[in-house]
Design an enzyme around this catalytic site. Structure first.
Site, PDB file in Angstrom:
ATOM      1  N   ASP A  91     -74.732 -74.899  28.438  1.00 47.93           N
ATOM      2  CA  ASP A  91     -75.288 -76.414  29.293  1.00 47.93           C
ATOM      3  C   ASP A  91     -74.591 -76.053  30.746  1.00 47.93           C
ATOM      4  OD1 ASP A  91     -74.924 -76.687  26.006  1.00 47.93           O
ATOM      5  OD2 ASP A  91     -73.829 -78.100  26.557  1.00 47.93           O
ATOM      6  N   ASP A 108     -68.769 -84.107  24.838  1.00 50.61           N
ATOM      7  CA  ASP A 108     -70.393 -84.185  25.509  1.00 50.61           C
ATOM      8  C   ASP A 108     -69.677 -85.957  26.919  1.00 50.61           C
ATOM      9  OD1 ASP A 108     -69.697 -81.838  25.039  1.00 50.61           O
ATOM     10  OD2 ASP A 108     -71.562 -82.370  23.820  1.00 50.61           O
ATOM     11  N   TRP A 134     -79.665 -71.949  21.187  1.00 44.87           N
ATOM     12  CA  TRP A 134     -79.073 -71.287  20.329  1.00 44.87           C
ATOM     13  C   TRP A 134     -79.724 -70.557  18.725  1.00 44.87           C
ATOM     14  CZ3 TRP A 134     -73.943 -72.224  21.746  1.00 44.87           C
ATOM     15  CH2 TRP A 134     -73.223 -72.508  22.611  1.00 44.87           C
TER      16      TRP A 134
HETATM   17  C1  FRU Z   1     -73.701 -78.089  23.615  1.00 45.10           C
HETATM   18  C2  FRU Z   1     -72.104 -77.765  23.415  1.00 45.10           C
HETATM   19  C3  FRU Z   1     -71.904 -78.990  24.019  1.00 45.10           C
HETATM   20  C4  FRU Z   1     -70.578 -78.519  24.150  1.00 45.10           C
HETATM   21  C5  FRU Z   1     -70.787 -77.288  24.201  1.00 45.10           C
HETATM   22  C6  FRU Z   1     -69.743 -75.865  23.827  1.00 45.10           C
HETATM   23  O1  FRU Z   1     -74.755 -76.688  23.400  1.00 45.10           O
HETATM   24  O2  FRU Z   1     -72.295 -77.461  21.874  1.00 45.10           O
HETATM   25  O3  FRU Z   1     -71.482 -80.591  22.433  1.00 45.10           O
HETATM   26  O4  FRU Z   1     -69.148 -79.311  24.772  1.00 45.10           O
HETATM   27  O5  FRU Z   1     -72.101 -76.832  24.350  1.00 45.10           O
HETATM   28  O6  FRU Z   1     -69.649 -75.038  24.621  1.00 45.10           O
END
Ligand code: FRU
Length: 494
Positions: free
Chosen positions: A38, A162, A299
């Site tokens: 992210d 987040d 993912w």
């Molecule tokens: C989204 C996520 C977030 C988390 C991060 C971990 O892709 O799963 O919710 O903070 O990636 O790398």
């Protein structure tokens, strides 16, 4: 720099020296090597644009999350900065997860989630919220008060992450992705006078099961007098052409009442219809533009560059606006033009029957084509890029079905190559396309639809072909620009 950060920098240097660069992108943000996901903490600070990102500097796979960092004066020429955050302190033992950034009276302040495993094999964890500050915009110190929010509300699941922080009048607000104990997705709200002491204000919005089980990476902002809630829900089932990726990023347009903490909104719309677009975040710049950037992977997507010693990139920066129907449009920032090198006018005006091919000897390209559908007899019009035949990336518009389709089945994606979306146009169809060594970003009719995907063609397959089916197409210009490689130095480094 902390010891953890120094050690990570060292590991990164060693990995970068060993990397296979065949698919390295030319004008997208990537880490010097190894894994990223992210975008985090997007901000303009002291005139410079900063992008942080989830990063595992020790491996090409996801792992203990650090915050990588790049900055730029113009949103297109980026330079690497030292790793901003490394995990391992009591507040963030197993990871510095996603978050945001604010300018607090000249202090660049990062607000992020600390991640701690309780039982790693069974993915049982605890999450909290933390703050780190910097005056030079490069070196960050975690607050001794961390965690500033130690635990989620009592009716919450373990998902509590987040933070997106913004200021309204004199108060700081934070939203967090969360879910109830019953796995209903929701976003919760906190407020603070100073970014250190936070008070829980309650649930800003809760979804039912049809909206998944958890909302990652929430964002909340005003655009054209409306309040936009943008988020990345996990667990929405695919329906026809919609929600075909494992998770997606989308938005609501609505009205928010701060006094009542009440948000009334319209329907959920996906923000992009390609394969690789997730965890999008936005920020406001000094020209008043709301700029979005996403992780240009997903993912469970094919990630062949893992074998090359790196994985993951950001999309190009996009300006978002609302049209008269409150639909969000995304368009490349104006500054993308700074990357343009030589221009090739491939076709000016006229009717094309069957197909028309131009050889263009460049792999970093912006392509613009205008099809005038009012003067065309074809049922299907489109472009083939990166090869024709055994390997190719195909964009088509079906006039009877009113569907825009990106077919990456022969672009090095092993499975699930096709994405398509309903798209109405009766007049002109304009496609603006950004091709990099392993990505394609399509903007149709000034951002009415966008499709973003990673592609991995096996060799240097170049050229642009206009294709039609069932008749001819009137082309009102086909132009391309070779684009500059901003990471040239990396290529020439020993
Ligand atoms: C989204 C996520 C977030 C988390 C991060 C971990 O892709 O799963 O919710 O903070 O990636 O790398």
């Amino acid at each position: 720099m902390s010891n953890n950060t120094k050690q990570a920098e060292e590991a990164l240097k060693q990995s970068a020296a060993k990397m296979n660069k065949r698919y390295r992108l030319g004008y997208h943000i990537m880490a010097p090597a190894n894994w990223i996901n992210d975008p985090n903490g997007l901000i303009q600070f002291n005139g410079e644009y900063h992008v942080f990102y989830q990063h595992h500097p020790y491996d090409e796979n996801w792992g203990p999350m650090h915050w990588g960092h790049v900055k730029s004066r113009d949103l297109v020429h980026w330079e690497h900065c030292p790793i901003a955050l490394a995990p391992g302190d009591a507040c963030d033992l197993d990871g510095c997860f996603s978050g945001s950034a604010v300018d607090n009276n000249g202090e660049l302040t990062l607000i992020y989630t600390g991640h701690q495993y309780i039982d790693q094999p069974n993915n049982i964890f605890s999450q909290n919220q933390n703050v780190a500050v910097s005056t030079d915009g490069i070196h960050f110190t975690k607050l001794k008060e961390n965690p500033v929010i130690a635990e989620p509300p009592t009716d919450s699941s373990q998902h509590f992450r987040d933070p997106k922080v913004w200021k309204n009048e004199d108060t700081w607000y934070m939203i967090l992705g969360n879910s109830t104990k019953e796995d209903l997705p929701r976003v919760i709200l906190y407020s603070s006078p100073d970014l250190k002491t936070w008070t829980y204000q309650g649930v800003l919005l809760q979804g039912d099961k049809s909206m998944g089980f958890m909302w990652e990476c929430p964002d909340f902002f005003e655009l054209n007098g409306k309040h936009i809630f943008m988020f990345s829900p996990q667990g929405i089932n695919a329906r026809g052409d919609k929600y075909n990726n494992l998770f997606q990023t989308g938005y609501y347009v609505g009205e928010y009442n701060y006094e009542r903490n009440e948000y009334i909104h319209g329907e959920f719309l996906e923000l992009d219809n390609g394969h690789d677009f997730y965890a999008v975040q936005t920020f406001l710049d000094d020209q008043g533009r709301r700029i979005a950037m996403g992780w240009m992977d997903m993912w469970e997507s094919d990630m062949p560059t893992k074998g090359d010693g790196w994985c993951g990139a950001m999309t190009i920066p996009r300006v978002i606006t609302l049209d008269e129907n409150n639909k969000m449009l995304m368009n490349p920032v104006e500054e993308m033009k700074l990357l343009r090198q030589s221009k090739h006018v491939l076709y000016q005006k006229g009717t094309i029957r069957e197909s028309y091919f131009e050889n263009v000897e460049a792999d970093l390209l912006e392509v613009k084509v205008v099809f005038d559908l009012t003067k065309s007899t074809a049922d299907l019009v489109g472009l083939k890029l990166r090869g024709t035949g055994q390997e190719e990336t195909v964009i088509t518009y079906s006039i009877p079905d009113q569907k825009l389709k990106l077919n990456c089945s022969k672009s090095g994606k092993k499975t699930d190559g096709v994405r398509q979306t309903a798209f109405k146009t009766e007049g002109q169809l304009t496609l603006q396309i950004f091709l990099d060594r392993s990505s394609i970003e399509i903007f149709a009719n000034e951002g009415q639809a966008t499709m973003t995907s990673r592609i991995y063609t096996s060799e240097k397959l170049l050229g642009i072909e206009v294709i039609t089916e069932g008749g001819d197409v009137y082309v009102n210009g086909l132009t391309c620009w070779e684009l500059n490689d901003i990471w040239q130095q990396e290529k020439s480094a020993p």
